[in-house]
Design a protein around this motif. Structure first.
Motif, PDB file in Angstrom:
ATOM      1  N   CYS A  74     -10.499 -12.060   0.566  1.00 27.66           N
ATOM      2  CA  CYS A  74     -11.207 -12.711  -0.554  1.00 27.66           C
ATOM      3  C   CYS A  74     -12.651 -13.090  -0.218  1.00 27.66           C
ATOM      4  O   CYS A  74     -13.258 -13.902  -0.914  1.00 27.66           O
ATOM      5  N   TRP A  75     -13.197 -12.500   0.826  1.00 27.42           N
ATOM      6  CA  TRP A  75     -14.579 -12.778   1.198  1.00 27.42           C
ATOM      7  C   TRP A  75     -15.353 -11.482   1.327  1.00 27.42           C
ATOM      8  O   TRP A  75     -14.807 -10.442   1.669  1.00 27.42           O
ATOM      9  N   LEU A  76     -16.657 -11.562   1.071  1.00 25.70           N
ATOM     10  CA  LEU A  76     -17.553 -10.417   1.056  1.00 25.70           C
ATOM     11  C   LEU A  76     -18.760 -10.727   1.929  1.00 25.70           C
ATOM     12  O   LEU A  76     -19.409 -11.760   1.753  1.00 25.70           O
ATOM     13  N   ARG A  77     -19.025  -9.839   2.865  1.00 24.76           N
ATOM     14  CA  ARG A  77     -20.251  -9.947   3.660  1.00 24.76           C
ATOM     15  C   ARG A  77     -21.329  -9.171   2.920  1.00 24.76           C
ATOM     16  O   ARG A  77     -21.175  -7.980   2.665  1.00 24.76           O
ATOM     17  N   GLY A  78     -22.398  -9.852   2.557  1.00 24.59           N
ATOM     18  CA  GLY A  78     -23.432  -9.202   1.755  1.00 24.59           C
ATOM     19  C   GLY A  78     -24.816  -9.456   2.287  1.00 24.59           C
ATOM     20  O   GLY A  78     -25.010 -10.153   3.280  1.00 24.59           O
ATOM     21  N   GLY A  79     -25.774  -8.890   1.598  1.00 21.85           N
ATOM     22  CA  GLY A  79     -27.165  -9.077   1.957  1.00 21.85           C
ATOM     23  C   GLY A  79     -28.007  -7.907   1.498  1.00 21.85           C
ATOM     24  O   GLY A  79     -27.506  -6.945   0.922  1.00 21.85           O
ATOM     25  N   TYR A  80     -29.297  -8.009   1.752  1.00 21.41           N
ATOM     26  CA  TYR A  80     -30.222  -6.952   1.351  1.00 21.41           C
ATOM     27  C   TYR A  80     -31.444  -7.018   2.251  1.00 21.41           C
ATOM     28  O   TYR A  80     -31.619  -7.962   3.030  1.00 21.41           O
ATOM     29  N   GLY A  81     -32.299  -6.022   2.146  1.00 19.14           N
ATOM     30  CA  GLY A  81     -33.556  -6.021   2.876  1.00 19.14           C
ATOM     31  C   GLY A  81     -33.429  -5.381   4.245  1.00 19.14           C
ATOM     32  O   GLY A  81     -32.409  -4.800   4.605  1.00 19.14           O
ATOM     33  N   THR A  82     -34.507  -5.515   5.003  1.00 14.16           N
ATOM     34  CA  THR A  82     -34.601  -4.936   6.332  1.00 14.16           C
ATOM     35  C   THR A  82     -34.391  -6.033   7.360  1.00 14.16           C
ATOM     36  O   THR A  82     -35.265  -6.885   7.551  1.00 14.16           O
ATOM     37  N   ASN A  83     -33.206  -6.035   7.968  1.00 10.62           N
ATOM     38  CA  ASN A  83     -32.896  -7.003   9.016  1.00 10.62           C
ATOM     39  C   ASN A  83     -31.772  -6.452   9.879  1.00 10.62           C
ATOM     40  O   ASN A  83     -30.988  -5.620   9.438  1.00 10.62           O
ATOM     41  N   THR A  84     -31.722  -6.913  11.101  1.00  6.37           N
ATOM     42  CA  THR A  84     -30.670  -6.513  12.035  1.00  6.37           C
ATOM     43  C   THR A  84     -29.734  -7.695  12.200  1.00  6.37           C
ATOM     44  O   THR A  84     -30.184  -8.809  12.490  1.00  6.37           O
ATOM     45  N   PHE A  85     -28.430  -7.464  12.012  1.00 10.83           N
ATOM     46  CA  PHE A  85     -27.480  -8.573  11.966  1.00 10.83           C
ATOM     47  C   PHE A  85     -26.159  -8.179  12.607  1.00 10.83           C
ATOM     48  O   PHE A  85     -25.825  -6.996  12.721  1.00 10.83           O
ATOM     49  N   VAL A  86     -25.402  -9.207  13.012  1.00  5.79           N
ATOM     50  CA  VAL A  86     -24.072  -9.023  13.587  1.00  5.79           C
ATOM     51  C   VAL A  86     -23.144 -10.065  12.976  1.00  5.79           C
ATOM     52  O   VAL A  86     -23.449 -11.264  13.002  1.00  5.79           O
ATOM     53  N   TRP A  87     -22.016  -9.604  12.407  1.00  7.90           N
ATOM     54  CA  TRP A  87     -20.962 -10.498  11.927  1.00  7.90           C
ATOM     55  C   TRP A  87     -19.874 -10.550  12.977  1.00  7.90           C
ATOM     56  O   TRP A  87     -19.508  -9.532  13.546  1.00  7.90           O
ATOM     57  N   THR A  88     -19.304 -11.725  13.205  1.00 16.06           N
ATOM     58  CA  THR A  88     -18.221 -11.881  14.173  1.00 16.06           C
ATOM     59  C   THR A  88     -17.208 -12.887  13.652  1.00 16.06           C
ATOM     60  O   THR A  88     -17.593 -13.948  13.140  1.00 16.06           O
ATOM     61  N   ARG A  89     -15.929 -12.548  13.786  1.00 18.32           N
ATOM     62  CA  ARG A  89     -14.873 -13.529  13.511  1.00 18.32           C
ATOM     63  C   ARG A  89     -14.686 -14.305  14.804  1.00 18.32           C
ATOM     64  O   ARG A  89     -14.304 -13.736  15.830  1.00 18.32           O
ATOM     65  N   ARG A 124      -7.904 -21.658  13.077  1.00 14.53           N
ATOM     66  CA  ARG A 124      -8.198 -20.821  14.242  1.00 14.53           C
ATOM     67  C   ARG A 124      -9.507 -20.060  14.158  1.00 14.53           C
ATOM     68  O   ARG A 124     -10.078 -19.693  15.184  1.00 14.53           O
ATOM     69  N   TYR A 125      -9.980 -19.748  12.922  1.00 13.20           N
ATOM     70  CA  TYR A 125     -11.111 -18.830  12.798  1.00 13.20           C
ATOM     71  C   TYR A 125     -12.231 -19.370  11.925  1.00 13.20           C
ATOM     72  O   TYR A 125     -12.014 -20.165  11.018  1.00 13.20           O
ATOM     73  N   ALA A 126     -13.424 -18.866  12.201  1.00 18.87           N
ATOM     74  CA  ALA A 126     -14.619 -19.094  11.393  1.00 18.87           C
ATOM     75  C   ALA A 126     -15.394 -17.777  11.389  1.00 18.87           C
ATOM     76  O   ALA A 126     -15.032 -16.829  12.093  1.00 18.87           O
ATOM     77  N   GLN A 127     -16.449 -17.714  10.595  1.00 18.57           N
ATOM     78  CA  GLN A 127     -17.295 -16.527  10.543  1.00 18.57           C
ATOM     79  C   GLN A 127     -18.667 -16.850  11.106  1.00 18.57           C
ATOM     80  O   GLN A 127     -19.282 -17.858  10.720  1.00 18.57           O
ATOM     81  N   SER A 128     -19.135 -15.982  11.988  1.00 20.09           N
ATOM     82  CA  SER A 128     -20.453 -16.132  12.588  1.00 20.09           C
ATOM     83  C   SER A 128     -21.356 -14.999  12.098  1.00 20.09           C
ATOM     84  O   SER A 128     -20.946 -13.842  12.053  1.00 20.09           O
ATOM     85  N   LEU A 129     -22.576 -15.357  11.744  1.00 18.60           N
ATOM     86  CA  LEU A 129     -23.604 -14.398  11.349  1.00 18.60           C
ATOM     87  C   LEU A 129     -24.809 -14.615  12.245  1.00 18.60           C
ATOM     88  O   LEU A 129     -25.299 -15.748  12.354  1.00 18.60           O
ATOM     89  N   GLN A 130     -25.271 -13.546  12.860  1.00 21.62           N
ATOM     90  CA  GLN A 130     -26.476 -13.640  13.684  1.00 21.62           C
ATOM     91  C   GLN A 130     -27.466 -12.596  13.193  1.00 21.62           C
ATOM     92  O   GLN A 130     -27.134 -11.405  13.102  1.00 21.62           O
ATOM     93  N   ILE A 131     -28.666 -13.036  12.836  1.00 24.95           N
ATOM     94  CA  ILE A 131     -29.759 -12.124  12.519  1.00 24.95           C
ATOM     95  C   ILE A 131     -30.679 -12.104  13.733  1.00 24.95           C
ATOM     96  O   ILE A 131     -31.182 -13.145  14.151  1.00 24.95           O
ATOM     97  N   THR A 132     -30.841 -10.911  14.305  1.00 27.62           N
ATOM     98  CA  THR A 132     -31.636 -10.786  15.531  1.00 27.62           C
ATOM     99  C   THR A 132     -33.063 -10.327  15.274  1.00 27.62           C
ATOM    100  O   THR A 132     -33.943 -10.549  16.106  1.00 27.62           O
ATOM    101  N   SER A 133     -33.295  -9.667  14.140  1.00 29.66           N
ATOM    102  CA  SER A 133     -34.663  -9.333  13.719  1.00 29.66           C
ATOM    103  C   SER A 133     -34.676  -9.218  12.205  1.00 29.66           C
ATOM    104  O   SER A 133     -33.666  -8.865  11.589  1.00 29.66           O
ATOM    105  N   ARG A 134     -35.833  -9.539  11.615  1.00 28.29           N
ATOM    106  CA  ARG A 134     -35.912  -9.543  10.153  1.00 28.29           C
ATOM    107  C   ARG A 134     -37.325  -9.260   9.693  1.00 28.29           C
ATOM    108  O   ARG A 134     -38.280  -9.857  10.176  1.00 28.29           O
TER     109      ARG A 134
END
Length: 197
Positions: A63-78, A86-96
């Motif tokens: 029931c969740w959607l990872r979204g976004g737009y544009g020019t960026n470098t990212f990593v999603w991690t459970r 037990r779990y959360a969602q991590s988002l890291q943008i390393t360049s944008r």
């Protein structure tokens, strides 16, 4: 005389009510004020709010959607560094260069996206840690079934400790049927979210 009042359209707290009686000659009398306290139940309309269930074992909560737009470098991690469960969602943008990334409810016809009532206001909430400021981004589904960007909340500060982000929406637009929301990143940094409502 009695009146039915849908208190979900009113804010929680104290309200003062009066009645005005009028006759055919135009005379009017106002009743004494009555004070009432509205305390609407806080129901969690979000499916899989703690991001625990991942029936596809792909790291994306049901029931969740990872979204976004544009020019960026990212990593999603459970991740297992959750606020609760037990779990959360991590988002890291390393360049944008442009755009953003976000985790929001799946934008469907109601299996996952919470149903809403036009004119009502909803309090959105999540727990988060972030190395940079973040904010809620909110979408709504039209009566024709199209999803539209609606609004962005004021920002919340970066925090290394779990903190609660809370935002009360403006009145839901006419014709809106469902809502999809979540925190987003629009800069280089790391955001971890959990426990939505």
């Amino acid at each position: 005389y009695s009146l039915s009042w849908n208190t979900t359209t009113a804010t929680n707290g104290t309200h003062t009510l009066t009645a005005v009686a009028r006759d055919a000659a135009g005379n009017a009398t106002t009743s004494s004020a009555v004070t009432v306290t509205v305390s609407n139940l806080s129901l969690n309309l979000v499916s899989n709010p703690s991001l625990e269930t991942d029936s596809n074992s792909d790291g994306i909560p049901d029931c969740w959607l990872r979204g976004g737009y544009g020019t960026n470098t990212f990593v999603w991690t459970r991740v297992t560094s959750a606020h609760s469960g037990r779990y959360a969602q991590s988002l890291q943008i390393t360049s944008r260069t442009s755009g953003d990334r976000k985790l929001v409810q799946t934008q469907d016809s109601g299996t996952c996206a919470p149903a809403v009532t036009p004119g009502a206001r909803y309090t959105l909430s999540t727990w988060y840690t972030s190395t940079v400021p973040t904010a809620f981004v909110v979408f709504y589904r039209t009566s024709a079934g199209a999803w539209r960007y609606w609004t962005t909340s004021p920002g919340v500060a970066a925090t290394t400790n779990w903190s609660q982000a809370i935002y009360t929406t403006p009145a839901i637009p006419a014709g809106a049927t469902h809502l999809s929301f979540g925190l987003y990143l629009a800069t280089v940094g790391t955001l971890v979210t959990d426990d939505y409502s």
